[in-house]
Design a protein around this motif. Structure first.
Motif, PDB file in Angstrom:
ATOM      1  N   SER A 139       0.651  -0.916  -0.674  1.00  0.00           N
ATOM      2  CA  SER A 139      -0.442  -0.153   0.283  1.00  0.00           C
ATOM      3  C   SER A 139       1.182   1.132   0.128  1.00  0.00           C
ATOM      4  O   SER A 139       0.739   2.640  -0.521  1.00  0.00           O
ATOM      5  CB  SER A 139      -1.151  -0.130   1.003  1.00  0.00           C
ATOM      6  N   ASN A 140       1.738   0.555   0.677  1.00  0.00           N
ATOM      7  CA  ASN A 140       2.823   2.280   0.519  1.00  0.00           C
ATOM      8  C   ASN A 140       3.597   2.774  -0.961  1.00  0.00           C
ATOM      9  O   ASN A 140       3.361   3.695  -0.950  1.00  0.00           O
ATOM     10  CB  ASN A 140       3.690   2.097   1.447  1.00  0.00           C
ATOM     11  N   ILE A 141       3.986   1.030  -1.417  1.00  0.00           N
ATOM     12  CA  ILE A 141       4.973   1.553  -2.728  1.00  0.00           C
ATOM     13  C   ILE A 141       4.185   2.311  -3.517  1.00  0.00           C
ATOM     14  O   ILE A 141       3.722   3.078  -4.091  1.00  0.00           O
ATOM     15  CB  ILE A 141       4.999  -0.014  -3.286  1.00  0.00           C
ATOM     16  N   ALA A 142       2.348   1.850  -3.466  1.00  0.00           N
ATOM     17  CA  ALA A 142       1.089   2.674  -4.767  1.00  0.00           C
ATOM     18  C   ALA A 142       0.983   3.308  -4.519  1.00  0.00           C
ATOM     19  O   ALA A 142       0.089   4.271  -4.844  1.00  0.00           O
ATOM     20  CB  ALA A 142       0.012   1.372  -4.339  1.00  0.00           C
ATOM     21  N   ASN A 143       0.926   3.497  -2.875  1.00  0.00           N
ATOM     22  CA  ASN A 143       0.480   5.367  -2.681  1.00  0.00           C
ATOM     23  C   ASN A 143       1.994   6.848  -2.699  1.00  0.00           C
ATOM     24  O   ASN A 143       1.832   7.372  -2.001  1.00  0.00           O
ATOM     25  CB  ASN A 143      -0.342   5.496  -1.503  1.00  0.00           C
ATOM     26  N   ALA A 144       3.235   5.978  -3.395  1.00  0.00           N
ATOM     27  CA  ALA A 144       5.021   6.770  -3.470  1.00  0.00           C
ATOM     28  C   ALA A 144       3.965   8.210  -4.138  1.00  0.00           C
ATOM     29  O   ALA A 144       4.873   9.080  -3.424  1.00  0.00           O
ATOM     30  CB  ALA A 144       5.409   6.123  -4.089  1.00  0.00           C
ATOM     31  N   SER A 145       2.919   8.440  -4.474  1.00  0.00           N
ATOM     32  CA  SER A 145       2.377   9.691  -5.171  1.00  0.00           C
ATOM     33  C   SER A 145       1.499  10.673  -4.623  1.00  0.00           C
ATOM     34  O   SER A 145       0.870  11.417  -5.269  1.00  0.00           O
ATOM     35  CB  SER A 145       2.758   9.681  -6.934  1.00  0.00           C
ATOM     36  N   THR A 146       0.992   9.136  -3.619  1.00  0.00           N
ATOM     37  CA  THR A 146      -0.616  10.623  -3.553  1.00  0.00           C
ATOM     38  C   THR A 146       0.423  10.959  -2.275  1.00  0.00           C
ATOM     39  O   THR A 146       0.120  11.292  -1.259  1.00  0.00           O
ATOM     40  CB  THR A 146      -1.629   9.623  -2.683  1.00  0.00           C
ATOM     41  N   VAL A 153       6.656   8.801   2.104  1.00  0.00           N
ATOM     42  CA  VAL A 153       6.475   7.154   1.149  1.00  0.00           C
ATOM     43  C   VAL A 153       8.131   7.775   0.634  1.00  0.00           C
ATOM     44  O   VAL A 153       8.391   8.743  -0.334  1.00  0.00           O
ATOM     45  CB  VAL A 153       5.684   6.762   0.057  1.00  0.00           C
ATOM     46  N   GLU A 154       8.974   7.347   1.094  1.00  0.00           N
ATOM     47  CA  GLU A 154      10.257   6.974   0.288  1.00  0.00           C
ATOM     48  C   GLU A 154      10.420   5.840  -0.702  1.00  0.00           C
ATOM     49  O   GLU A 154      10.499   4.791   0.205  1.00  0.00           O
ATOM     50  CB  GLU A 154      11.264   6.568   1.056  1.00  0.00           C
ATOM     51  N   LEU A 155      10.381   5.288  -1.800  1.00  0.00           N
ATOM     52  CA  LEU A 155      10.341   4.312  -2.267  1.00  0.00           C
ATOM     53  C   LEU A 155      11.238   3.642  -2.499  1.00  0.00           C
ATOM     54  O   LEU A 155      10.452   2.459  -2.704  1.00  0.00           O
ATOM     55  CB  LEU A 155       9.777   4.881  -4.066  1.00  0.00           C
ATOM     56  N   ALA A 156      12.059   3.568  -2.090  1.00  0.00           N
ATOM     57  CA  ALA A 156      13.597   2.866  -2.168  1.00  0.00           C
ATOM     58  C   ALA A 156      13.534   2.140  -0.808  1.00  0.00           C
ATOM     59  O   ALA A 156      13.664   0.803  -0.729  1.00  0.00           O
ATOM     60  CB  ALA A 156      15.335   3.613  -2.099  1.00  0.00           C
ATOM     61  N   VAL A 157      13.722   2.798  -0.073  1.00  0.00           N
ATOM     62  CA  VAL A 157      13.259   2.393   1.855  1.00  0.00           C
ATOM     63  C   VAL A 157      11.820   1.293   1.728  1.00  0.00           C
ATOM     64  O   VAL A 157      12.210  -0.193   1.946  1.00  0.00           O
ATOM     65  CB  VAL A 157      12.831   3.317   2.532  1.00  0.00           C
ATOM     66  N   GLU A 158      11.136   1.331   0.664  1.00  0.00           N
ATOM     67  CA  GLU A 158       9.896   0.660   0.829  1.00  0.00           C
ATOM     68  C   GLU A 158      10.220  -0.257   0.020  1.00  0.00           C
ATOM     69  O   GLU A 158       9.659  -1.569   0.804  1.00  0.00           O
ATOM     70  CB  GLU A 158       8.604   1.221   0.005  1.00  0.00           C
ATOM     71  N   GLN A 159      10.677  -0.511  -1.318  1.00  0.00           N
ATOM     72  CA  GLN A 159      11.109  -1.596  -2.192  1.00  0.00           C
ATOM     73  C   GLN A 159      12.143  -2.307  -0.969  1.00  0.00           C
ATOM     74  O   GLN A 159      11.871  -3.572  -0.890  1.00  0.00           O
ATOM     75  CB  GLN A 159      12.120  -1.472  -3.121  1.00  0.00           C
ATOM     76  N   VAL A 160      12.587  -1.800  -0.376  1.00  0.00           N
ATOM     77  CA  VAL A 160      13.839  -2.636   0.210  1.00  0.00           C
ATOM     78  C   VAL A 160      13.065  -3.327   1.533  1.00  0.00           C
ATOM     79  O   VAL A 160      13.238  -5.047   1.806  1.00  0.00           O
ATOM     80  CB  VAL A 160      15.374  -2.309   1.502  1.00  0.00           C
ATOM     81  N   GLU A 161      12.234  -2.973   2.434  1.00  0.00           N
ATOM     82  CA  GLU A 161      12.072  -3.470   3.446  1.00  0.00           C
ATOM     83  C   GLU A 161      10.650  -4.338   2.290  1.00  0.00           C
ATOM     84  O   GLU A 161      10.182  -5.495   3.245  1.00  0.00           O
ATOM     85  CB  GLU A 161      11.038  -1.903   3.777  1.00  0.00           C
ATOM     86  N   PHE A 162      10.102  -4.271   1.775  1.00  0.00           N
ATOM     87  CA  PHE A 162       9.449  -5.384   0.602  1.00  0.00           C
ATOM     88  C   PHE A 162      10.308  -6.953   0.144  1.00  0.00           C
ATOM     89  O   PHE A 162       9.291  -7.473   0.914  1.00  0.00           O
ATOM     90  CB  PHE A 162       8.167  -4.683   0.041  1.00  0.00           C
ATOM     91  N   ALA A 163      11.602  -6.260   0.103  1.00  0.00           N
ATOM     92  CA  ALA A 163      11.888  -7.522  -0.734  1.00  0.00           C
ATOM     93  C   ALA A 163      12.226  -7.870   1.130  1.00  0.00           C
ATOM     94  O   ALA A 163      12.483  -9.217   0.668  1.00  0.00           O
ATOM     95  CB  ALA A 163      13.472  -6.931  -1.113  1.00  0.00           C
TER      96      ALA A 163
END
Length: 128
Positions: free
Chosen positions: A27-34, A91-101
């Motif tokens: 959800s965080n990643i999906a709302n990165a530009s909200t 939302v910081e996209l790079a942080v969210e992607q690392v956390e998701f992985a």
């Protein structure tokens, strides 16, 4: 039945927490530009300790008290951004992607451990 539950309970709880956390991170990643969206997350280790009964278990001191089952989830927290944005989105996209992985790897590890535990119990039942 209790013995089987005791052998797989920790990994089953870890899977539940990882699944909930994965939904939040997605959800965080999906709302990165909200504009104004606040990134949320769950502290995996603290939640696992709480659900395993290691932290924050309430004692019942009277027969009228309801025992804590640990079935509910703690409220998720908001992630503090390292860089502020003008639109209020945290939302910081790079942080969210690392956390998701990382969460996906943790989930895979729990599945592997759970599978090995069940396989070991099945071997014991069969007498192998």
């Amino acid at each position: 039945m209790t013995v089987l539950r005791d052998h797989i309970a920790l990994h089953a709880e870890a899977l539940k927490i990882s699944e909930r956390r994965g939904v939040m991170l997605a959800s965080n990643i999906a709302n990165a530009s909200t504009p104004g969206y606040k990134a949320r997350d769950v502290d995996f280790h603290a939640e696992l300790a709480r659900r395993a009964g290691g932290a924050g278990a309430l004692a019942t001191t009277d027969s009228g008290h309801i025992a804590q089952t640990g079935a509910g989830f703690a409220a998720p927290g908001y992630r503090m951004p390292t860089t502020a944005t003008l639109d209020g989105n945290t939302v910081e996209l790079a942080v969210e992607q690392v956390e998701f992985a990382e969460n996906a790897l943790r989930q895979q590890a729990s599945l592997t451990f759970l599978n090995r535990r069940i396989s070991g119990l099945m071997s014991a039942i069969r007498g192998e």
